[in-house]
Scaffold this motif. Structure first.
Motif, short mmCIF file in Angstrom:
data_model
loop_
_atom_site.label_atom_id
_atom_site.label_comp_id
_atom_site.label_asym_id
_atom_site.label_seq_id
_atom_site.Cartn_x
_atom_site.Cartn_y
_atom_site.Cartn_z
N ASN A 1 0.83 -1.23 -0.01
CA ASN A 1 -0.13 -0.16 -0.08
C ASN A 1 0.79 1.37 -0.12
N SER A 2 2.12 1.33 0.96
CA SER A 2 2.48 2.43 1.04
C SER A 2 3.74 2.92 -0.06
N HIS A 3 4.32 1.58 -0.53
CA HIS A 3 5.63 1.82 -1.46
C HIS A 3 5.24 1.40 -3.04
N ILE A 4 4.44 0.39 -3.13
CA ILE A 4 4.35 -0.09 -4.50
C ILE A 4 3.32 0.34 -5.12
N PHE A 5 1.90 0.28 -4.74
CA PHE A 5 0.75 0.94 -5.42
C PHE A 5 0.40 2.34 -4.57
N SER A 6 1.35 3.06 -4.32
CA SER A 6 0.90 4.22 -3.68
C SER A 6 0.90 5.38 -4.89
N THR A 7 0.13 6.14 -4.66
CA THR A 7 -0.30 7.37 -5.73
C THR A 7 1.25 7.72 -6.30
N GLN A 8 1.93 8.10 -5.22
CA GLN A 8 3.36 8.78 -5.51
C GLN A 8 4.09 7.77 -6.63
N LYS A 9 4.19 6.47 -6.23
CA LYS A 9 5.02 5.59 -7.07
C LYS A 9 4.39 5.15 -8.42
N LEU A 10 2.82 5.29 -8.40
CA LEU A 10 2.19 4.79 -9.73
C LEU A 10 2.43 6.10 -10.58
N ASP A 11 2.34 7.32 -10.10
CA ASP A 11 2.44 8.51 -10.73
C ASP A 11 4.12 8.60 -11.59
N SER A 12 4.91 8.18 -10.32
CA SER A 12 6.63 8.09 -10.89
C SER A 12 6.71 7.12 -12.09
N ASN A 13 6.21 5.94 -12.06
CA ASN A 13 6.62 5.23 -13.54
C ASN A 13 5.19 5.03 -14.26
N GLN A 14 4.64 6.28 -14.57
CA GLN A 14 3.42 6.00 -15.52
C GLN A 14 3.87 6.29 -16.75
N ASN A 15 5.02 6.73 -17.07
CA ASN A 15 5.58 6.81 -18.59
C ASN A 15 5.86 5.46 -18.95
N SER A 16 6.46 4.48 -18.45
CA SER A 16 6.63 3.26 -19.01
C SER A 16 5.59 2.61 -19.36
N ARG A 17 4.14 2.73 -18.73
CA ARG A 17 2.96 2.23 -18.80
C ARG A 17 2.43 2.87 -20.25
N GLN A 18 2.63 4.17 -20.39
CA GLN A 18 1.94 5.06 -21.47
C GLN A 18 2.68 4.27 -22.95
N GLN A 19 4.09 4.07 -22.66
CA GLN A 19 4.86 3.36 -23.88
C GLN A 19 4.12 2.11 -24.11
N LYS A 20 3.55 1.42 -23.17
CA LYS A 20 2.92 -0.01 -23.60
C LYS A 20 1.54 0.25 -24.16
N LEU A 21 1.00 1.32 -23.69
CA LEU A 21 -0.32 1.79 -24.15
C LEU A 21 -0.20 2.27 -25.64
N ASP A 22 0.89 2.89 -25.96
CA ASP A 22 1.06 3.24 -27.27
C ASP A 22 1.23 2.06 -28.40
N GLU A 23 1.87 1.03 -27.77
CA GLU A 23 2.01 -0.29 -28.47
C GLU A 23 0.88 -0.82 -28.86
N LEU A 24 -0.07 -0.79 -27.78
CA LEU A 24 -1.43 -1.35 -27.88
C LEU A 24 -2.12 -0.64 -29.20
N VAL A 25 -2.06 0.46 -29.02
CA VAL A 25 -2.98 1.50 -29.92
C VAL A 25 -2.09 0.93 -31.56
N SER A 26 -0.94 0.87 -31.65
CA SER A 26 -0.08 0.56 -32.66
C SER A 26 -0.63 -0.90 -33.61
#
Ligand code: HEM
Length: 505
Positions: free
Chosen positions: A136-161
């Motif tokens: 709760n505090s370190h893996i799926f915290s808002t701060q942690k999720l915000d900090s690695n959202q770019n890596s997810r955005q890249q995967k979502l771009d691949e989905l759209v492609s």
């Protein structure tokens, strides 16, 4: 002679005490049995097993209507209590949260003692609490999720492609498969910055197939779960096969952890890794989380995340798309919302979710009608609990029938219709405070992956409808699309959803 007589007296006294204990135990058991919540007549030995049928969530919903929202059954030798109303669910998950905080462990996953380290199966012990705190505090915290959202955005771009290539060639997409691959990669990149699956089924498929195989085995009704005395026989071979698949996952995770440790060693001297991925947080000895996990505990945690997080999230995406294809006006309405608020020049991002109320309402409505875990993950009573003058006995399995509550006409108007509009002017949310909508559970055992699932599901559905128009394969009309459900490890669509995309942007 006197000594022998005294010995006899003592023996008699001892026998009397033993017999009295047995008698009292029998009386207590029969009183307890009399006080069980109402339920259908049980056959000897098998109890109510035959009444479960092929769709246990529907059978138990039907039985709940006859016997009430607090109902008891015997599934083999397992005393089971089924809850089908928000008020009683609140009592179980809030008022008696601690008393019902344990788990009925599936036989299949006991094979390598995994249940002794797994967050999903551990009782609410200090070991489990430490894992929850870390998550709760370190893996799926808002701060942690915000900090690695770019890596997810890249995967979502691949989905759209990928879907875009299908759109160009006019070929249909298996939406459930595509969602599953995307969720696996979103999770693996958030956790350890690696792709574990590929849209082309042949490459990178070991991990994907192994996760699917574990869920397939875990979803089968297992004689060993209903008759624990027969566990040692593993009559259907489910435990043996699950063990084989778990070993494959262990090997994959061990390699990933080894590689990660090498990287961390090469960076030694640099302080905290808080900017890194989630495995960095787990492995970093300097990190403020202060919890040092052993290798087998890390392995168990990663398995928990993938087993609990992939099918649940991807089947939610598949159901949402199925409902939108079944109700094309709702699809158009959602596309218009995205066009108006986001425009056509860029794709949706995680930070946009909050600005898209109709998309949010679609996800809520999907989880109301098709909760992936229709009974939550079964809880277990830690002690005897008195409820409404009935006794829920220690060790009873507790099933909270979320699926029944989602379709109860006493709670929802026209409950069978897919009507996201019902959530537009309502504050009801699925975060565990509104007991009529608890697809992620509520209280101490509720889903720790909710913040990640929330982002993944909204983004995948949002991008699929923002970027593409969809029509069903072979000229099928929307009203003919089958919405049949199948209950395995999760509640999925019985037939895969195939549809043809065309480019919108
Ligand atoms: C537990 C639902 C996604 C990890 C649960 C439970 C439910 C649930 C109903 C059990 C709650 C209870 O027994 O009271 C869902 C749904 C999801 C989803 C509907 C997606 C739409 C995820 C994701 C992850 C995850 C993405 C992790 C990456 C877990 C874990 C547990 C759990 C580890 C066990 C918690 C415990 O026993 O303490 N989830 N989940 N889930 N979920 Fe999820």
């Amino acid at each position: 002679f006197r000594f022998e007589r005294k010995k006899m007296d003592n023996l008699n006294l001892f026998m009397l005490i033993v017999l009295s204990c047995i008698f009292f135990k029998l009386v207590i058991n029969s009183v307890a049995k009399r006080n069980l919540p109402p339920g259908p007549y049980r056959l000897p030995i098998i109890g109510n097993l035959l009444q479960l049928g092929k769709k246990p969530h529907e059978s138990l919903t039907h039985l709940g209507k006859v016997h009430g929202p607090l109902m008891s059954l015997k599934l083999g030798s397992l005393t089971t209590v089924v809850i089908s109303s928000p008020a009683i669910a609140k009592e179980v998950l809030q008022k008696h949260d601690q008393s019902f905080s344990s788990r009925t462990v599936l036989d299949a996953i006991t094979i390598h003692d995994d249940h002794k380290y797994s967050m999903i199966w551990l009782p609410a012990s200090p070991q489990w609490r430490a894992l929850r705190k870390l998550t709760n505090s370190h893996i799926f915290s808002t701060q942690k999720l915000d900090s690695n959202q770019n890596s997810r955005q890249q995967k979502l771009d691949e989905l759209v492609s990928y879907v875009g290539r299908n759109a160009s060639s006019g070929s249909a997409v298996d939406i459930g498969q595509v969602a599953f691959t995307t969720v696996l990669n979103l999770m693996s990149n958030s956790l350890f910055s690696i792709d574990l699956a590929d849209y082309n089924s042949n490459s990178g498929s070991t991990f994907k197939n192994t996760i699917r195989a574990i869920m397939w085995e875990a979803g089968k009704p297992n004689v060993s779960d209903y008759f624990p005395v027969l566990r040692f026989l593993d009559l259907q071979g489910i435990r043996r096969r699950t063990g084989k698949y778990i070993r494959i996952l262990d090997d994959i995770f061990n390699q990933i952890i080894d590689q990660k440790l090498l990287v961390l060693q090469s960076r030694e001297g640099n302080s905290s890794m808080s900017g890194g991925d989630m495995l960095d947080v787990i492995l970093d000895p300097c990190h403020e989380n202060g919890i040092q996990l052993q290798r087998h505990e890390i392995n168990a945690l990663l398995k928990d995340f993938f087993v609990a997080g992939t099918d649940t999230s991807s089947s939610t995406v598949e159901w949402a798309m199925a409902e939108l294809l079944h109700n094309p006006f709702k699809m158009t309405k959602a596309q218009q919302e995205i066009s108006t608020i986001i425009g056509k020049d860029r794709l949706i991002k995680e930070r946009d979710i909050i600005r898209l109320p109709y998309l949010q309402a679609i996800v809520k409505e999907t989880l109301r009608l098709h909760p992936p875990a229709p009974f939550l993950v079964p809880h277990k009573a830690v002690v005897d609990v008195k409820m409404h003058n009935f006794l829920v006995p220690k060790d009873a399995q507790i099933l909270v029938n979320v699926s029944a509550m989602g379709r109860d006409p006493a709670i929802w108007t026209d409950p069978i219709s897919f009507n996201p509009e019902r959530f537009l002017d309502s504050k009801v949310d699925y975060r565990g405070q509104d007991f009529e909508l608890i697809p992620f559970g509520s209280g101490r055992r509720s889903c720790p992956g909710l913040p990640l699932a929330h982002r993944m599901v909204h983004l995948i559905v949002g991008l699929l409808i923002q970027s593409f128009d969809w029509k069903l394969e072979n000229g099928m009309r929307p009203e003919d699309l089958s919405m049949e459900e199948e209950l395995g490890f999760t509640l999925t669509k019985a037939t895969g959803l195939r549809a043809i995309p065309t480019n919108r942007l």
